[in-house]
Design an enzyme around this catalytic site. Structure first.
Site, PDB file in Angstrom:
ATOM      1  N   ASP A 169      40.543  45.431  41.194  1.00 16.65           N
ATOM      2  CA  ASP A 169      41.804  45.189  41.036  1.00 16.65           C
ATOM      3  C   ASP A 169      42.293  43.927  39.993  1.00 16.65           C
ATOM      4  O   ASP A 169      42.981  43.957  39.302  1.00 16.65           O
ATOM      5  CB  ASP A 169      42.692  45.055  42.150  1.00 16.65           C
ATOM      6  CG  ASP A 169      43.014  46.460  42.918  1.00 16.65           C
ATOM      7  OD1 ASP A 169      43.280  47.453  42.276  1.00 16.65           O
ATOM      8  OD2 ASP A 169      43.198  46.465  44.456  1.00 16.65           O
ATOM      9  N   ALA A 170      41.768  42.898  40.581  1.00 19.26           N
ATOM     10  CA  ALA A 170      41.908  41.633  39.874  1.00 19.26           C
ATOM     11  C   ALA A 170      41.569  41.549  38.479  1.00 19.26           C
ATOM     12  O   ALA A 170      42.159  41.246  37.611  1.00 19.26           O
ATOM     13  CB  ALA A 170      41.328  40.210  40.702  1.00 19.26           C
TER      14      ALA A 170
END
Length: 395
Positions: A169-170
């Site tokens: 995600d990051a």
């Protein structure tokens, strides 16, 4: 520093994204001064709105600082029209829907380009905009498994282990932010926007970096190896008298300094440790010898001694200990932000540091629709028009 001095202050970003990857992209741009408008559905429209109900949580506040909030029902023609009016003057749109959603809503890149040829659309998906998995929902846990991370995390034989943070995600959010900045730079030359795409799957594999390259180039299949490094030794986790110590003595120079600092000259003469590959081969024996030495002193003692000798070493912190560390405090990683009610919140500051035009943490996360009225007035709506939109649950 005033907002006008921020490097991205001239740019307006419309953030349609949810969960983590898209908001991470938007947060980066917001921290450097872009006007980021978070587009949210009015209450009762989004079936997943309960996921974002606790706006006072640390996660929500940290992820959505520096942003404005506009409530808008994009499923209604009037809501879509308002969005397109905003897009006509905006620079960037960020979304992380499944690929078909933007087309069904009439907010795909070709539609946005028709109203604003300079627009940059950043689309973040689980698996990419096309291909056999394009329509699948993508969550970090799933991508950690499919991207290979869980196969190399943990100890041999224990089974797959997820990392303790949302790596895909990051990283997908940050790759998308890099794409947006690159597209903005290119637009200075061409005058044209473009479609920026990032996926959790591609980002996760890219973050595998040397592990992926070992397979593609060297034909090696990486496996779980616990706290040791697969390619170098001694590097890993060791036990001191009062806790755990991380050591990074890779390379012959560090190996020489380590032996001298620990007063173990015989290791330099041992043919089993003569080269880096040999130290990897005989890792178990070497680690045992190191643990015998480290057991005679504290983590603080060895950290100080080894760093003074030029050998990378450090303690293993809990999260509270992280924020108590003197270097973390010096870097001002925890930054104070004043909420509208006067309360002070501590958020994680922007790690990218610019010497002349740094990022700033200006505001806490907005309340739902906090800026709806002022944004609509900027589009020419008066009191009656805004009241009508509210009555129809468009905003």
């Amino acid at each position: 520093m005033s907002i006008s001095a921020s490097p991205l202050a001239p740019f307006r970003v419309l953030d349609l994204s949810r969960v983590r990857a898209g908001p991470t992209c938007a947060r980066f741009l917001a921290d450097f001064g872009a006007e980021v408008i978070r587009i949210e559905a009015p209450a009762g429209i989004d079936p997943n709105e309960a996921m974002f109900a606790n706006r006072d949580s640390g996660d929500f506040q940290n992820l959505h600082r520096n942003k404005h909030s506009l409530t808008l029902n994009l499923k209604q023609p009037e809501g879509r029209d308002i969005f397109l009016k905003l897009a006509a003057e905006a620079d960037v749109v960020i979304e992380n829907w499944r690929p078909d959603v933007k087309t069904r809503l009439g907010l795909d890149y070709d539609t946005l380009k028709a109203v604003n040829p300079r627009i940059i659309l950043a689309s973040i998906s689980g698996f990419g905009q096309t291909g056999p998995y394009a329509s699948r929902p993508g969550f970090d846990q799933i991508i950690q498994g499919m991207g290979g991370l869980m196969s190399v995390t943990g100890f041999p034989g224990q089974g797959p282990v997820r990392a303790g943070l949302a790596v895909s995600d990051a990283s997908a959010g940050l790759f998308a932010a890099l794409g947006v900045l690159t597209a903005l730079l290119e637009r200075e030359r061409s005058g044209q926007g473009q479609w920026v795409q990032a996926s959790l799957l591609h980002a996760m594999i890219a973050m595998m970096d040397f592990q992926a390259a070992r397979y593609l180039i060297d034909g090696e299949t990486p496996v779980q190896i616990g706290n040791d490094h697969p390619l170098t030794s001694p590097m890993g986790l060791f036990e001191a008298a009062d806790g755990y110590l991380n050591l990074g003595a890779s390379g012959d120079g560090n190996w020489l300094r380590l032996c001298r600092a620990l007063e173990q000259p015989q290791w330099l003469e041992d043919p089993l440790y003569a080269t880096e590959p040999l130290r990897v081969t005989h890792r178990a024996q070497l680690n045992a010898a190191l643990n015998t030495v480290f057991a005679t002193g504290t983590v603080a003692h060895w950290t100080r001694l080894l760093n003074e000798a030029g050998v990378p070493a450090g303690p293993v912190y809990s999260i509270p200990q992280v924020f108590e560390d003197e270097q973390v405090r010096h870097l001002q990683v925890a930054a104070d932000v004043t909420a509208p009610d006067g309360a002070i919140r501590q958020l994680v500051s922007q790690p990218t540091v610019l010497s002349r035009t740094p990022a700033t943490l200006r505001t806490t996360a907005p309340t739902p629709g906090e800026h709806t009225e002022i944004i609509l007035r900027g589009l020419g709506y008066d009191d009656a028009g805004i009241a009508a939109l509210r009555a129809q649950h468009i905003v």
